[in-house]
Enzyme design. Structure first.
Site, PDB file in Angstrom:
ATOM      1  N   GLU A  55       0.837  -1.200   0.000  1.00 52.78           N
ATOM      2  CA  GLU A  55       0.000   0.000   0.000  1.00 52.78           C
ATOM      3  C   GLU A  55       0.874   1.253   0.000  1.00 52.78           C
ATOM      4  OE1 GLU A  55      -2.688   0.053   3.351  1.00 52.78           O
ATOM      5  OE2 GLU A  55      -3.785   1.787   2.574  1.00 52.78           O
ATOM      6  N   ASN A 202     -12.484  -1.334  -0.380  1.00 53.51           N
ATOM      7  CA  ASN A 202     -11.678  -1.927   0.689  1.00 53.51           C
ATOM      8  C   ASN A 202     -12.256  -1.525   2.032  1.00 53.51           C
ATOM      9  OD1 ASN A 202      -9.036  -2.908   2.064  1.00 53.51           O
ATOM     10  ND2 ASN A 202      -9.219  -0.770   2.739  1.00 53.51           N
ATOM     11  N   GLU A 203     -12.445  -2.481   2.901  1.00 58.76           N
ATOM     12  CA  GLU A 203     -12.972  -2.208   4.244  1.00 58.76           C
ATOM     13  C   GLU A 203     -14.110  -1.184   4.149  1.00 58.76           C
ATOM     14  OE1 GLU A 203      -9.930  -1.578   7.234  1.00 58.76           O
ATOM     15  OE2 GLU A 203      -9.206  -3.615   6.979  1.00 58.76           O
ATOM     16  N   GLU A 335      -5.925  -9.203   3.662  1.00 54.50           N
ATOM     17  CA  GLU A 335      -5.046  -8.524   4.635  1.00 54.50           C
ATOM     18  C   GLU A 335      -4.962  -9.405   5.873  1.00 54.50           C
ATOM     19  OE1 GLU A 335      -5.684  -4.358   5.507  1.00 54.50           O
ATOM     20  OE2 GLU A 335      -6.304  -3.963   3.434  1.00 54.50           O
ATOM     21  N   GLN A 384       2.499  -6.159   5.300  1.00 56.21           N
ATOM     22  CA  GLN A 384       2.637  -5.809   3.910  1.00 56.21           C
ATOM     23  C   GLN A 384       4.036  -6.181   3.442  1.00 56.21           C
ATOM     24  OE1 GLN A 384       1.319  -1.831   2.952  1.00 56.21           O
ATOM     25  NE2 GLN A 384      -0.556  -1.996   4.168  1.00 56.21           N
TER      26      GLN A 384
HETATM   27  O1  AHR Z   1      -2.696  -2.601   6.252  1.00 52.84           O
HETATM   28  C1  AHR Z   1      -2.972  -1.395   6.874  1.00 52.84           C
HETATM   29  C2  AHR Z   1      -4.451  -1.025   6.855  1.00 52.84           C
HETATM   30  O2  AHR Z   1      -5.170  -1.962   7.591  1.00 52.84           O
HETATM   31  C3  AHR Z   1      -5.137  -1.037   5.514  1.00 52.84           C
HETATM   32  O3  AHR Z   1      -4.954   0.143   4.807  1.00 52.84           O
HETATM   33  C4  AHR Z   1      -6.566  -1.206   5.877  1.00 52.84           C
HETATM   34  O4  AHR Z   1      -7.307  -1.865   4.868  1.00 52.84           O
HETATM   35  C5  AHR Z   1      -6.506  -2.000   7.179  1.00 52.84           C
HETATM   36  O5  AHR Z   1      -7.295  -1.422   8.153  1.00 52.84           O
END
Ligand code: AHR
Length: 530
Positions: A55, A202-203, A335, A384
């Site tokens: 990210e 996302n989320e 994730e 990540q």
């Molecule tokens: O990985 C960090 C963050 O964690 C991401 O941006 C989000 O999708 C999650 O809350």
């Protein structure tokens, strides 16, 4: 006393470790008996569960992957050579980009065209720093191609439109003479990019718009109508072959999965799930969630939380099985990983944390759990890749370190696209302050090379186990690798001598049809049998 950088923290950790190890004398070895159904292999373990997530956050992209063509740090077209070489070695099958929370504020047009003319934006989610947009669509696909990975992009749903999504997809995939495809050509890319997966939001329950599941399901249907997926009813006259990934639930929120599956199953090929290994399943609290120099309570809490992945997957799979018994829709854990306090002296919004032997045990345990659910769990992306959360690699200027988690991914490469072999074994439970988790985790599979691979994680602090597994076949152990260390928080620091890395493991053999392996406490072992 304050510890401002990784070196100082590392020195402190070394000083603390003898304390951590007090009372952890190794007990007499215990034998665990079981069987591997080598003649009855199960489903294919999708290589995509070994996926990565990168990210625009902290030093993940900038410094971690992208240094720019003018940098003194060795690079190819701006992308770090050392990082590419390391990632090629773990055969990254898929990378998810550009976020995360960042994705729902990202406008793809900011990241194309001459780099010196791209707009500079604020990265509002992560530290509020400046986003140069130097790393955009072309740079991401260049990176994915360099490491030999499939591409998974996340499109902006919360602060964008279906038109913006459709035009990005057209820019990426059109092979026609339309204006958007010609713009891509003018920007240096003649042929379409290969886009394998597209996340629609996302989320969406959180940073991606704080939507209710009902509202998101409607948004998903609306966006999906303009996705123009090849082979999808009357929309099949185009070049988009990507799979649609719905924005999924967090942790045990099965209500989200249920509503989105019920109301919008036709608009997705997969639904995601986010599950982070956090203290008490909650957000990290300063000084309670240490990446290094942690207490024994913290050691146990993280390994307990990591094992919760099993119940979390089961809960969502149960809901999905009701809606989709044919298992058309995949569950993508896009994730996952450990989430601690950031390293002392670093920007809290950059989520930079060290990575230790404990993280390696979390990784192996989690991958073993994914293997057991491979008929539904077809992708996972650890958070990540570089410099953020449970990273594979840490960089510091031109220096780079491979983390213990990286080494687990390397040891587990033979499991990519292997055929799952069920292992029947009863293992003891570790009990600590009212919580329990399995002391040993075992997985096995027949690799694409035809050989049998066995992965074992011994989570015990002080108990070695001998595993005796009936193979139903006469085989030989041809290779063995172990990752372990005396220090619970053994870790590697960029530019310093490596402290923890895999070694040859020779305490395994086959007698008759029985595999016998003496697996030391707090270790990950991978064996190859032929
Ligand atoms: O990985 C960090 C963050 O964690 C991401 O941006 C989000 O999708 C999650 O809350």
């Amino acid at each position: 006393m304050s510890f401002n950088n990784t070196n100082e923290r590392s020195k402190l950790a070394k000083w603390l470790l003898p304390l951590l190890l007090v009372g952890s004398a190794v007990h007499a070895e215990i034998t665990l008996k079981g069987a591997m159904a080598t003649d009855h292999p199960g489903a294919t373990i999708s290589r995509h569960i070994y996926g990565q997530f990168s990210e625009h956050l902290g030093a993940s992209i900038y410094d971690g992957i992208w240094v720019g063509p003018e940098s003194d740090i060795p690079n190819v077209r701006g992308i770090r050579k050392d990082v590419v070489a390391a990632l090629k070695d773990i055969k990254v099958p898929v990378v998810r980009w550009p976020g995360g929370c960042f994705a729902d504020e990202y406008h793809w047009r900011d990241g194309i065209g001459p780099r010196d003319q791209r707009p500079v934006r604020k990265n509002n989610w992560w530290g509020g720093g400046l986003e140069s947009n130097a790393f955009g669509t072309h740079e991401f696909f260049d990176f994915a191609q360099m490491i030999g990975s499939d591409a998974y992009i996340s499109v902006n749903v919360a602060s964008s439109t279906p038109t913006e999504m459709r035009e990005w997809i057209e820019y990426l995939t059109s092979d026609d003479a339309d204006t958007i495809a010609n713009q891509r050509r003018a920007n240096g890319r003649e042929e379409p990019f290969k886009v394998d997966f597209i996340g629609i939001g996302n989320e969406s329950w959180g940073c991606g718009g704080t939507m209710t599941p009902e509202y998101y399901a409607n948004e998903l249907r609306r966006f999906s109508a303009f996705f123009h997926k090849n082979g999808f009813g009357f929309h099949d006259n185009n070049d988009n072959n990507a799979l649609r990934v719905a924005s999924g639930a967090n942790n045990l929120d099965t209500q989200w999965t249920k509503v989105v599956m019920t109301n919008a199953a036709m608009a997705m090929d997969a639904i995601s799930l986010h599950f982070y290994t956090l203290f008490e399943g909650d957000w990290p609290k300063r000084n309670e969630a240490k990446a290094t120099g942690f207490s024994l309570d913290q050691w146990h809490e993280i390994l307990f939380q990591a094992n919760r992945m099993e119940e979390v997957l089961q809960a969502h799979i149960e809901v999905m099985d009701q809606q989709d018994p044919e298992k058309r829709i995949g569950l993508y854990v896009d994730e996952w990983g450990t989430w601690y306090d950031v390293e002392e002296g670093t920007e809290p919004g950059f989520l930079y944390q060290q990575n230790t032997l404990r993280d390696a045990l979390v990784a192996a345990t989690t991958l073993n759990i994914f293997h057991r659910h491979t008929d539904r769990v077809r992708m996972a992306n650890i958070a990540q890749t570089v410099n953020v959360l449970q990273a594979m690699l840490l960089t510091d200027g031109e220096k780079m370190a491979k983390t213990p988690t990286y080494y687990v991914f390397k040891m587990y490469v033979p499991f990519q696209d292997a055929n799952f072999i069920p292992v029947d074994i009863k293992v003891p439970m570790i009990k600590h302050k009212g919580k329990r988790y399995p002391a040993v985790s075992v997985t096995a599979a027949t690799g694409k090379d035809g050989r049998i691979h066995v992965g074992i994680a011994n989570l015990s602090l002080d108990q070695n186990y001998t595993l005796e597994l009936d193979l139903g076949n006469v085989l030989t152990v041809t290779e063995g690798t172990i990752l372990t260390h005396a220090a619970l928080d053994a870790h590697n620091i960029p530019g310093e001598q490596e402290q923890i890395m895999p070694h040859v493991f020779d305490a395994a053999s086959v007698v008759g049809e029985h595999l016998k392996a003496s697996v030391p406490s707090k270790s990950v072992v991978v064996l190859t049998l032929q």
